[in-house]
Design an enzyme around this catalytic site. Structure first.
Site, PDB file in Angstrom:
ATOM      1  N   HIS A 135       0.840  -1.198   0.000  1.00 53.55           N
ATOM      2  CA  HIS A 135       0.000   0.000   0.000  1.00 53.55           C
ATOM      3  C   HIS A 135       0.873   1.247   0.000  1.00 53.55           C
ATOM      4  CE1 HIS A 135      -3.387  -2.641   1.148  1.00 53.55           C
ATOM      5  NE2 HIS A 135      -4.138  -1.681   0.657  1.00 53.55           N
ATOM      6  N   LYS A 139      -1.020   4.784   4.345  1.00 49.80           N
ATOM      7  CA  LYS A 139      -1.837   3.730   4.948  1.00 49.80           C
ATOM      8  C   LYS A 139      -1.493   3.613   6.426  1.00 49.80           C
ATOM      9  CE  LYS A 139      -4.508  -0.037   4.781  1.00 49.80           C
ATOM     10  NZ  LYS A 139      -5.963   0.107   4.695  1.00 49.80           N
TER      11      LYS A 139
END
Length: 238
Positions: A135, A139
């Site tokens: 990610h 995140k």
């Protein structure tokens, strides 16, 4: 449909764009700078609230919406240790909550594919299974909620794995989830079954936030007028 956005970051803005394009109206936008507007009076203007905030504020946000009589679609992750508490609160107030760790239609199909593959692989003990997820650096939680959902889907059938861990492990009981944070990755999840003979793997890669946002709007359309606890399985008929 009139929507309250609880959380107006990148995801909130993506949801707004898709919702407005579908003819819906955003009647309230709440972020860290206008929490004083998060009131019963303002929420009363909405048919549904879509909540994408942080693990630290999600539970309170959901409870607040439910207590004010507004159904909630929540995509915040990292708070599920309090799931039973929230579920009980929703039931006590005869409210409606739709939660998913990921609202992408493709990811929810991927969840089902993961469970099907795990069921097929459960009889073949020569394979070791592990997960990887990538990610963007903003995140806030690791592993991702999506990765945890995938891990739970694997462990439902592959009984040799007793718990997931977020690191490399020498314990055969552990299901490894390896998390990377690299910009500008919206989200990649891989499940890999490895043996000395071959590898089997399935991968989902998001190209942008539109899939997540579109699914959240679809979920909001589904939950209006309902009572109870729901997931994307009901929305998509899986």
């Amino acid at each position: 449909m009139k929507i309250a956005l609880i959380g107006y970051g990148k995801m909130g803005k993506a949801i707004e764009e898709i919702a407005v394009a579908k003819g819906h109206e955003i009647v309230l936008k709440i972020d860290a700078y206008n929490l004083d507007e998060f009131t019963a009076e303002n929420l009363a203007k909405a048919d549904v609230a879509i909540e994408f905030t942080s693990p630290h504020s999600a539970v309170e946000n959901i409870k607040k919406c439910i207590s004010f009589g507004v159904p909630v679609v929540s995509g915040s992750t990292g708070w599920l240790k309090q799931w039973d508490e929230v579920k009980g609160f929703v039931e006590e107030h005869n409210g409606a909550l739709l939660y998913a760790s990921n609202y992408s239609i493709g990811v929810n199909i991927f969840f089902e594919l993961n469970r099907l593959l795990a069921k097929m692989m459960s009889a073949h003990t020569g394979y070791n299974v592990a997960l990887e997820e990538i990610h963007h650096t903003e995140k806030k939680d690791a592993p991702s909620g999506t990765a945890i959902t995938l891990a739970e889907g694997v462990m439902e059938f592959v009984k040799a794995k007793k718990q997931w861990v977020n690191h490399i492990s020498d314990n055969e009981d552990d299901l490894e989830i390896i998390s990377e944070r690299i910009d500008p990755a919206p989200g990649t999840h891989k499940i890999k079954y490895h043996s000395s003979i071959d590898d089997i793997e399935i991968i989902h890669t998001a190209h942008n936030r539109k899939g997540f946002a579109g699914g959240a709007v679809l979920a909001a359309e589904y939950i209006v007028g309902k009572r109870g606890i729901f997931s994307m399985k009901e929305v998509l008929g899986l």
